[in-house]
Design an enzyme around this catalytic site. Structure first.
Site, PDB file in Angstrom:
ATOM      1  N   GLU A 174       0.806  -1.233   0.000  1.00 10.67           N
ATOM      2  CA  GLU A 174       0.000   0.000   0.000  1.00 10.67           C
ATOM      3  C   GLU A 174       0.839   1.283   0.000  1.00 10.67           C
ATOM      4  OE1 GLU A 174      -2.798  -0.408   3.246  1.00 10.67           O
ATOM      5  OE2 GLU A 174      -3.479  -2.353   2.531  1.00 10.67           O
ATOM      6  N   ASN A 217       1.941  -5.247  -3.111  1.00 13.15           N
ATOM      7  CA  ASN A 217       0.537  -5.554  -2.810  1.00 13.15           C
ATOM      8  C   ASN A 217      -0.230  -4.255  -2.533  1.00 13.15           C
ATOM      9  OD1 ASN A 217      -1.485  -7.609  -2.100  1.00 13.15           O
ATOM     10  ND2 ASN A 217      -1.287  -6.892   0.012  1.00 13.15           N
ATOM     11  N   HIS A 253     -10.718  -6.154  -2.044  1.00 15.00           N
ATOM     12  CA  HIS A 253     -11.769  -5.958  -1.022  1.00 15.00           C
ATOM     13  C   HIS A 253     -12.937  -5.260  -1.724  1.00 15.00           C
ATOM     14  CE1 HIS A 253      -9.233  -7.144   2.309  1.00 15.00           C
ATOM     15  NE2 HIS A 253      -8.290  -6.317   1.922  1.00 15.00           N
ATOM     16  N   GLU A 282      -6.365 -10.714  -0.929  1.00 11.57           N
ATOM     17  CA  GLU A 282      -7.161 -10.468   0.286  1.00 11.57           C
ATOM     18  C   GLU A 282      -8.645 -10.438  -0.055  1.00 11.57           C
ATOM     19  OE1 GLU A 282      -5.711  -7.029   2.455  1.00 11.57           O
ATOM     20  OE2 GLU A 282      -3.618  -7.528   2.030  1.00 11.57           O
ATOM     21  N   ASP A 284     -12.398 -10.393  -0.397  1.00 11.57           N
ATOM     22  CA  ASP A 284     -13.684 -10.504   0.302  1.00 11.57           C
ATOM     23  C   ASP A 284     -14.678  -9.626  -0.447  1.00 11.57           C
ATOM     24  OD1 ASP A 284     -12.761  -8.005   1.273  1.00 11.57           O
ATOM     25  OD2 ASP A 284     -12.546  -8.706   3.335  1.00 11.57           O
TER      26      ASP A 284
END
Ligand code: 9MR
Length: 468
Positions: A174, A217, A253, A282, A284
């Site tokens: 990030e 990432n 996400h 990650e 979701d």
């Protein structure tokens, strides 16, 4: 130190897949002896019944973010072990967890996850080495030259501890700003070391563990936009100058305000075309029912459509442990039932739920055969704890049960109540059977307890309940 890798699931060798192979082997033998059937091709139609096994058949891993403090929960561990071929420690490898004070490293909680994964033949994603968040205050307080050596030392120490154990590392996480600027995010690293900190982190990482894949990432980079363009330009520049980078992680996400982008696959593909692997790191997706299921299916299909998309990690197992639990964004509900999203992901991977799989909680199975075991720590003190295991009968009465409970040396069980233990030769595994409480009506529960000395953690591993 962590035990070195002895076997890997790469190429499809999950335990679930092993079971499948055993079934296929038996079926094949039976068919060969009954030559008149000539039905051999039917056996190859038997699709994989778990996420890990189905992904392996596509040459990919399917992972989950895992929290060390849930590993002692029987259903959590059973679901992890059955379904997933890779794990990412959700918080346990972050800077604040492993180097809370300068030069003082603490790996025990991360080791717990890595040891669990390795004992199950799962791969491990390392998350994360250099990130502005979950960063201890002492790091932010350093001047530039101290910060540079602290960053390089952190990378070196952590990667050395896990050398040979990690398939991919999120080296930098990030580092870009949200929104349309395409600029780097302000952080102690960016502000004091400048743009070059990312390159330096990757070079240090490569020198430390040349076998690990090194990833950048980020989130909100899942479609083509200003932020992903900025990351794209950085990766292109790294590749052209020989800066070591092997993969880009797309956190993925998703929620109604940030849905799966229509150019998701195309975005993954343009990064792959730069000569790096891409990973969904990650995943979701907030929502429920068929809408959520459709989104999960689309994400899985996007990965499968990109040859260099090597695997998918979902950010948790049951909804109740998600960082966004109110959005129910995961594949299992709070009771570990498979959601429609699970079925969609499995089916997009080419798998299908085996109607006769006794490990499948959605499979009604043989009536009366079942029981479940759930672990909780009842009390804890400096050097030990009282554990409690609740046994619940399935849809029919049972007359007996047994559960394996494994302690970590030097922990020892001092006493057991409401259950009769026997021990294996190592002294670490006790098999507990009923004392007076073997007969349970359908759906009824009983519990046994035990006192452990020799360490308040880790909690015990509680195996599956076997009923009679
Ligand atoms: O899921 C993690 C949650 O338990 C932590 O409280 C949170 C703290 O920042 O980090 C979550 O994981 C993040 C991941 O490490 C990086 N990408 C965003 C994830 C969700 O915030």
């Amino acid at each position: 130190m962590i035990r070195k890798r002895t076997r890997t699931r790469a190429g499809g060798g999950t335990p679930a897949h092993g079971r499948l192979r055993a079934v296929l082997g038996a079926t094949t033998t039976a068919l060969l002896t009954v030559t008149a059937l000539a039905a051999l091709p039917q056996t190859t139609a038997h699709a994989a019944g778990t996420l890990g096994a189905a992904a392996a058949e596509k040459g990919r891993y399917f992972g989950a973010a895992v929290a060390a403090n849930h590993l002692g929960e029987a259903q959590y561990a059973a679901t992890l072990n059955r379904e997933f071929s890779s794990v990412t420690p959700e918080n346990e490898m972050k800077w604040d967890a492993v180097e809370p004070n300068r030069g003082s490293f603490s790996f025990s909680r991360a080791d717990q996850i890595v040891n669990h994964a390795r004992s199950q033949g799962m791969d491990v994603r390392g998350h994360t080495l250099v990130w502005h968040s979950q960063l201890p205050g002492w790091v932010s307080g350093l001047g530039a030259s101290d910060l540079r050596s602290a960053m390089n030392n952190h990378i070196t120490q952590v990667m050395t501890h896990y050398k040979g154990e990690i398939h991919s590392w999120d080296v930098v996480n990030e580092a870009f700003q949200d929104g349309g600027s395409g600029a780097r995010r302000s952080s102690p690293f960016q502000d004091k070391l400048g743009n070059g900190f990312i390159e330096e982190a990757f070079r240090t990482a490569r020198a430390t563990d040349p076998a690990a894949k090194l990833c950048y990432n980020d989130y909100n980079t899942d479609g083509v936009n200003a932020k992903s363009n900025a990351v794209y330009d950085m990766v292109k520049d790294f590749k052209s100058r020989g800066v070591p980078i092997d993969c880009v992680g797309f956190q993925s996400h998703f929620n109604p305000n940030s849905p799966v982008p229509s150019d998701y696959r195309a975005n993954l593909q343009r990064f792959a075309d730069l000569g790096v692997d891409v990973q969904i790191t990650e995943l979701d997706i907030e929502g429920s029912g068929q809408a959520q299921a459709t989104n999960y299916g689309n994400v899985v299909r996007a990965c499968l459509a990109v040859t260099r998309c090597t695997g998918i990690t979902v950010w948790g197992i049951p909804d109740k442990y998600s960082w966004r639990s109110s959005g129910t964004p995961l594949l299992f509900d709070d009771n570990y039932n498979k959601k429609p999203a699970y079925d969609a992901a499995l089916s997009a991977l080419g798998g299908t739920t085996d109607p006769d799989d006794p490990d499948d909680p959605d499979d009604p199975g043989t009536p009366g055969a079942g029981c479940t075991a759930t672990y909780t720590t009842a009390e804890q003190w400096g050097s030990g704890y009282n554990g409690k295991v609740t046994i619940t009968a399935g849809s029919s009465p049972i007359t007996g049960w047994s559960v394996d409970v494994t302690m970590t040396s030097p922990q020892k069980v001092l006493s057991v109540w409401n259950g009769s233990p026997t021990w294996d030769s190592s002294g670490n595994v006790m098999t507990v059977r009923p004392s007076w409480n073997g007969s349970l009506a359908a759906g009824a529960s009983t519990s046994f307890g035990f006192t452990v000395s020799g360490g308040a953690s880790p909690p015990p591993q509680v195996g599956a309940c076997t009923a009679s």
